[in-house]
Motif scaffolding. Structure first.
Motif, mmCIF file in Angstrom:
data_model
loop_
_atom_site.group_PDB
_atom_site.id
_atom_site.type_symbol
_atom_site.label_atom_id
_atom_site.label_comp_id
_atom_site.label_asym_id
_atom_site.label_seq_id
_atom_site.Cartn_x
_atom_site.Cartn_y
_atom_site.Cartn_z
ATOM 1 N N LEU A 13 0.807 -1.225 0.000
ATOM 2 C CA LEU A 13 0.000 0.000 0.000
ATOM 3 C C LEU A 13 0.836 1.269 0.000
ATOM 4 O O LEU A 13 0.355 2.328 -0.412
ATOM 5 N N GLN A 14 2.100 1.196 0.452
ATOM 6 C CA GLN A 14 2.892 2.427 0.494
ATOM 7 C C GLN A 14 3.204 2.961 -0.899
ATOM 8 O O GLN A 14 3.568 4.125 -1.049
ATOM 9 N N ASN A 15 3.047 2.120 -1.906
ATOM 10 C CA ASN A 15 3.377 2.554 -3.258
ATOM 11 C C ASN A 15 2.145 2.755 -4.139
ATOM 12 O O ASN A 15 2.274 2.901 -5.345
ATOM 13 N N GLU A 16 0.973 2.756 -3.527
ATOM 14 C CA GLU A 16 -0.256 2.993 -4.280
ATOM 15 C C GLU A 16 -0.590 4.477 -4.281
ATOM 16 O O GLU A 16 -0.400 5.167 -3.279
ATOM 17 N N ASP A 17 -1.105 4.973 -5.394
ATOM 18 C CA ASP A 17 -1.511 6.379 -5.464
ATOM 19 C C ASP A 17 -2.706 6.653 -4.552
ATOM 20 O O ASP A 17 -2.831 7.744 -3.979
ATOM 21 N N THR A 18 -3.582 5.672 -4.424
ATOM 22 C CA THR A 18 -4.772 5.835 -3.600
ATOM 23 C C THR A 18 -4.418 5.715 -2.127
ATOM 24 O O THR A 18 -3.763 4.753 -1.713
ATOM 25 N N VAL A 19 -4.835 6.698 -1.340
ATOM 26 C CA VAL A 19 -4.641 6.640 0.109
ATOM 27 C C VAL A 19 -5.925 6.107 0.729
ATOM 28 O O VAL A 19 -6.972 6.761 0.668
ATOM 29 N N LEU A 20 -5.856 4.923 1.298
ATOM 30 C CA LEU A 20 -7.040 4.262 1.832
ATOM 31 C C LEU A 20 -7.305 4.664 3.279
ATOM 32 O O LEU A 20 -6.368 4.923 4.040
ATOM 33 N N PRO A 21 -8.556 4.677 3.711
ATOM 34 C CA PRO A 21 -8.868 4.939 5.110
ATOM 35 C C PRO A 21 -8.311 3.840 6.013
ATOM 36 O O PRO A 21 -8.176 2.684 5.597
ATOM 37 N N ALA A 22 -8.030 4.192 7.243
ATOM 38 C CA ALA A 22 -7.473 3.222 8.191
ATOM 39 C C ALA A 22 -8.414 2.041 8.390
ATOM 40 O O ALA A 22 -7.960 0.896 8.563
ATOM 41 N N GLY A 23 -9.716 2.290 8.355
ATOM 42 C CA GLY A 23 -10.661 1.202 8.537
ATOM 43 C C GLY A 23 -10.575 0.163 7.430
ATOM 44 O O GLY A 23 -10.726 -1.041 7.686
ATOM 45 N N VAL A 24 -10.343 0.604 6.200
ATOM 46 C CA VAL A 24 -10.181 -0.325 5.079
ATOM 47 C C VAL A 24 -8.894 -1.136 5.257
ATOM 48 O O VAL A 24 -8.867 -2.351 5.027
ATOM 49 N N LYS A 25 -7.843 -0.477 5.686
ATOM 50 C CA LYS A 25 -6.585 -1.190 5.917
ATOM 51 C C LYS A 25 -6.738 -2.231 7.026
ATOM 52 O O LYS A 25 -6.220 -3.347 6.927
ATOM 53 N N ALA A 26 -7.447 -1.860 8.087
ATOM 54 C CA ALA A 26 -7.663 -2.803 9.183
ATOM 55 C C ALA A 26 -8.445 -4.017 8.700
ATOM 56 O O ALA A 26 -8.134 -5.168 9.070
ATOM 57 N N GLU A 27 -9.445 -3.788 7.861
ATOM 58 C CA GLU A 27 -10.199 -4.918 7.310
ATOM 59 C C GLU A 27 -9.317 -5.775 6.410
ATOM 60 O O GLU A 27 -9.414 -7.010 6.418
ATOM 61 N N PHE A 28 -8.453 -5.142 5.635
ATOM 62 C CA PHE A 28 -7.517 -5.872 4.770
ATOM 63 C C PHE A 28 -6.641 -6.807 5.595
ATOM 64 O O PHE A 28 -6.533 -8.008 5.308
ATOM 65 N N VAL A 29 -6.042 -6.281 6.640
ATOM 66 C CA VAL A 29 -5.176 -7.096 7.485
ATOM 67 C C VAL A 29 -5.975 -8.227 8.130
ATOM 68 O O VAL A 29 -5.508 -9.383 8.190
ATOM 69 N N THR A 30 -7.164 -7.923 8.587
ATOM 70 C CA THR A 30 -7.999 -8.939 9.231
ATOM 71 C C THR A 30 -8.390 -10.041 8.250
ATOM 72 O O THR A 30 -8.391 -11.229 8.592
ATOM 73 N N ARG A 31 -8.693 -9.656 7.026
ATOM 74 C CA ARG A 31 -9.043 -10.657 6.012
ATOM 75 C C ARG A 31 -7.834 -11.509 5.640
ATOM 76 O O ARG A 31 -7.969 -12.711 5.385
ATOM 77 N N LEU A 32 -6.664 -10.914 5.599
ATOM 78 C CA LEU A 32 -5.448 -11.691 5.324
ATOM 79 C C LEU A 32 -5.217 -12.734 6.413
ATOM 80 O O LEU A 32 -4.871 -13.883 6.130
ATOM 81 N N PRO A 47 3.017 9.265 2.630
ATOM 82 C CA PRO A 47 1.705 9.705 3.128
ATOM 83 C C PRO A 47 0.665 8.590 3.149
ATOM 84 O O PRO A 47 -0.305 8.671 3.910
ATOM 85 N N GLN A 48 0.877 7.550 2.338
ATOM 86 C CA GLN A 48 -0.088 6.445 2.319
ATOM 87 C C GLN A 48 -0.174 5.730 3.663
ATOM 88 O O GLN A 48 -1.168 5.068 3.960
ATOM 89 N N LEU A 49 0.882 5.841 4.481
ATOM 90 C CA LEU A 49 0.910 5.148 5.769
ATOM 91 C C LEU A 49 0.939 6.131 6.938
ATOM 92 O O LEU A 49 1.390 5.793 8.034
ATOM 93 N N ALA A 50 0.433 7.321 6.708
ATOM 94 C CA ALA A 50 0.458 8.354 7.747
ATOM 95 C C ALA A 50 -0.455 8.026 8.924
ATOM 96 O O ALA A 50 -0.338 8.631 9.991
ATOM 97 N N ASP A 51 -1.336 7.057 8.747
ATOM 98 C CA ASP A 51 -2.330 6.731 9.778
ATOM 99 C C ASP A 51 -1.929 5.517 10.610
ATOM 100 O O ASP A 51 -2.791 4.789 11.107
ATOM 101 N N ALA A 52 -0.631 5.293 10.792
ATOM 102 C CA ALA A 52 -0.173 4.084 11.484
ATOM 103 C C ALA A 52 -0.796 3.942 12.860
ATOM 104 O O ALA A 52 -1.257 2.860 13.240
ATOM 105 N N GLU A 53 -0.803 5.022 13.633
ATOM 106 C CA GLU A 53 -1.387 4.960 14.976
ATOM 107 C C GLU A 53 -2.873 4.619 14.922
ATOM 108 O O GLU A 53 -3.357 3.781 15.696
ATOM 109 N N GLU A 54 -3.599 5.272 14.018
ATOM 110 C CA GLU A 54 -5.035 5.009 13.901
ATOM 111 C C GLU A 54 -5.288 3.560 13.501
ATOM 112 O O GLU A 54 -6.168 2.888 14.065
ATOM 113 N N LEU A 55 -4.523 3.067 12.528
ATOM 114 C CA LEU A 55 -4.693 1.696 12.064
ATOM 115 C C LEU A 55 -4.492 0.693 13.197
ATOM 116 O O LEU A 55 -5.322 -0.199 13.411
ATOM 117 N N LEU A 56 -3.394 0.817 13.927
ATOM 118 C CA LEU A 56 -3.124 -0.143 14.991
ATOM 119 C C LEU A 56 -4.154 -0.035 16.111
ATOM 120 O O LEU A 56 -4.447 -1.020 16.795
#
Length: 310
Positions: free
Chosen positions: A24-43, A63-72
Motif C-alpha cells: 500500500l505504500q506505493n499505491e496512489d490511492t490513500v485508503l482509510p485506516a478502517g479499510v486497511k484494518a479490514e484488509f489485514v484482518t481478512r489476510l 503519506p499512504q501510511l500516515a495513519d499508522a497509529e489510527e490503524l493499529l
C-alpha cells in the motif's frame, strides 16, 4: 490441483505478508485506516500468520501510511498472528512502542545511492542510525527483522557485488537482528545469482533458518528466484497479496511477488503454507476494488469470476 513434489524443498514455507505495508505504500490511492484494518484482518482470516502491517516513517515521505497509529488502534488482533511494523529510526521506534508493538523491522540498503535516496544517509550512516534502534528494541524484548535492499542490482549503480551485500547484511545481523530479508528491489536477479548470494550469506555465518527472500517481478523472475531460494534452504518468503507494491524510491521496480502466485506454486509442489487460496484471492479482489484497478496477480486473474479457471 494434484501436488507433485520436487526433491530438496522444505515441507513447509512461512509466508511473510507485506501487502499492507510494502504494497500500500506505493499505491496512489490513500485508503482509510478502517479499510486497511479490514484488509489485514481478512489476510489473517485467509491463514497468513505474519503480516507486516504498517510503517512509522515520517508521513511526509510515505503519506499512504500516515495513519499508522489510527490503524493499529482499530486493528483486532487474531490469536497466533504476528503484526510486525517497519521503523526507520528511534523516533519511529518510540511511536511503535507506544502502541505496544512487539515485532519491528528496519530497512537498509546494500548500495550507497539507494541509501542516500531512501534514507538520505550513506550506508555507514544508516547503519549507525539503526544500531540504537535494535539495541533498544532487543532490550525491551522485541523481535527485529533486517531488510537489505538492492541485493541483485541497483538502478543507478548496476549489478551489486555479492561481497558488498554480505558486508551490509552481516553488519545488520551483528547488531542483534533475528531475521534477514534479502530484497531484489528492482527484480533483476535470476536463479543462479540468488543461489550464489545465499551461499555467500551462509558462508558468512548467517544460517538459512534466519533468512528470508523478497523478490519483485519486474522481469518475471520472482517465482523462479523463489524456487532457487527454497532449494538453497530458505523457508521464509516475502509476498504481497494481489501483487501490490513496488518501491517509491526506485521507479523501475514493479510489484512484489503476488502471494497468490506463490501459494499456487507451493500448493502444486506439496509444500504447506496454511493459506486458503480461494479466501486470499477473494481478499485481493476486494482490495483491488478499493484501489480502483485490477490485481496484477496472474492467479487472482485466473480464479476471478468470468475466467475459465474460476
Amino acid at each position: 490441483m494434484m501436488a507433485t513434489a520436487l526433491p530438496g524443498l522444505p515441507e513447509r514455507v512461512t509466508i511473510y505478508e507485506v501487502g499492507p505495508r510494502d504494497g500500500l505504500q506505493n499505491e496512489d490511492t490513500v485508503l482509510p485506516a478502517g479499510v486497511k484494518a479490514e484488509f489485514v484482518t481478512r489476510l489473517a482470516g485467509a491463514g497468513l500468520r505474519t503480516i507486516e502491517t504498517t510503517s512509522f516513517v515520517h508521513p511526509k515521505w510515505v503519506p499512504q501510511l500516515a495513519d499508522a497509529e489510527e490503524l493499529l488502534g482499530l486493528l483486532p488482533r487474531s490469536p497466533g498472528v504476528r503484526y510486525p511494523v517497519l521503523v526507520p529510526n528511534e523516533r519511529g521506534l518510540d511511536r511503535a512502542l507506544a502502541l505496544g508493538a512487539t515485532e519491528i523491522a528496519i530497512f537498509g540498503s546494500a548500495t550507497e545511492t539507494f541509501a542516500r535516496r531512501n534514507l538520505n544517509r550513506t550506508v555507514d550512516e544508516s547503519l549507525a542510525m539503526f544500531a540504537p534502534v535494535v539495541d533498544r528494541a532487543r532490550a525491551q524484548g522485541l523481535w527485529v527483522r533486517a531488510y537489505v535492499s538492492m541485493v541483485c542490482g541497483d538502478p543507478w549503480e548496476g549489478e551489486v557485488p555479492v561481497e558488498q551485500v554480505v558486508s551490509v547484511a552481516s553488519r545488520m545481523m551483528d547488531m542483534g537482528c533475528s531475521q534477514l530479508s534479502l530484497g531484489d528491489t528492482i527484480g533483476v536477479g535470476t536463479p543462479g545469482q540468488v543461489t550464489a548470494l545465499i551461499r555467500a550469506i551462509t558462508d558468512a555465518g548467517i544460517g538459512t533458518d534466519r533468512l528470508a527472500v523478497h523478490f519483485h517481478d519486474t522481469y518475471g523472475q520472482a517465482l523462479a528466484n523463489t524456487l532457487a531460494a527454497l532449494q538453497a534452504g530458505v523457508t521464509i518468503v516475502d509476498a504481497s497479496a494481489g501483487g501490490l507494491g513496488g518501491c517509491p524510491y526506485a521507479e523501475s521496480a514493479t510489484g512484489n511477488l503476488a502471494t497468490e502466485d506463490l501459494v499456487w506454486m507451493l500448493d502444486g509442489l506439496g509444500v504447506e503454507t496454511g493459506v486458503d487460496l480461494r479466501e486470499l484471492v477473494s481478499t485481493s479482489r476486494w482490495m483491488a476494488g478499493r484501489l480502483g484497478r485490477p490485481s496484477p496477480s496472474r492467479v487472482v486473474q485466473a480464479l476471478s469470476p468470468g475466467s475459465e479457471q474460476s
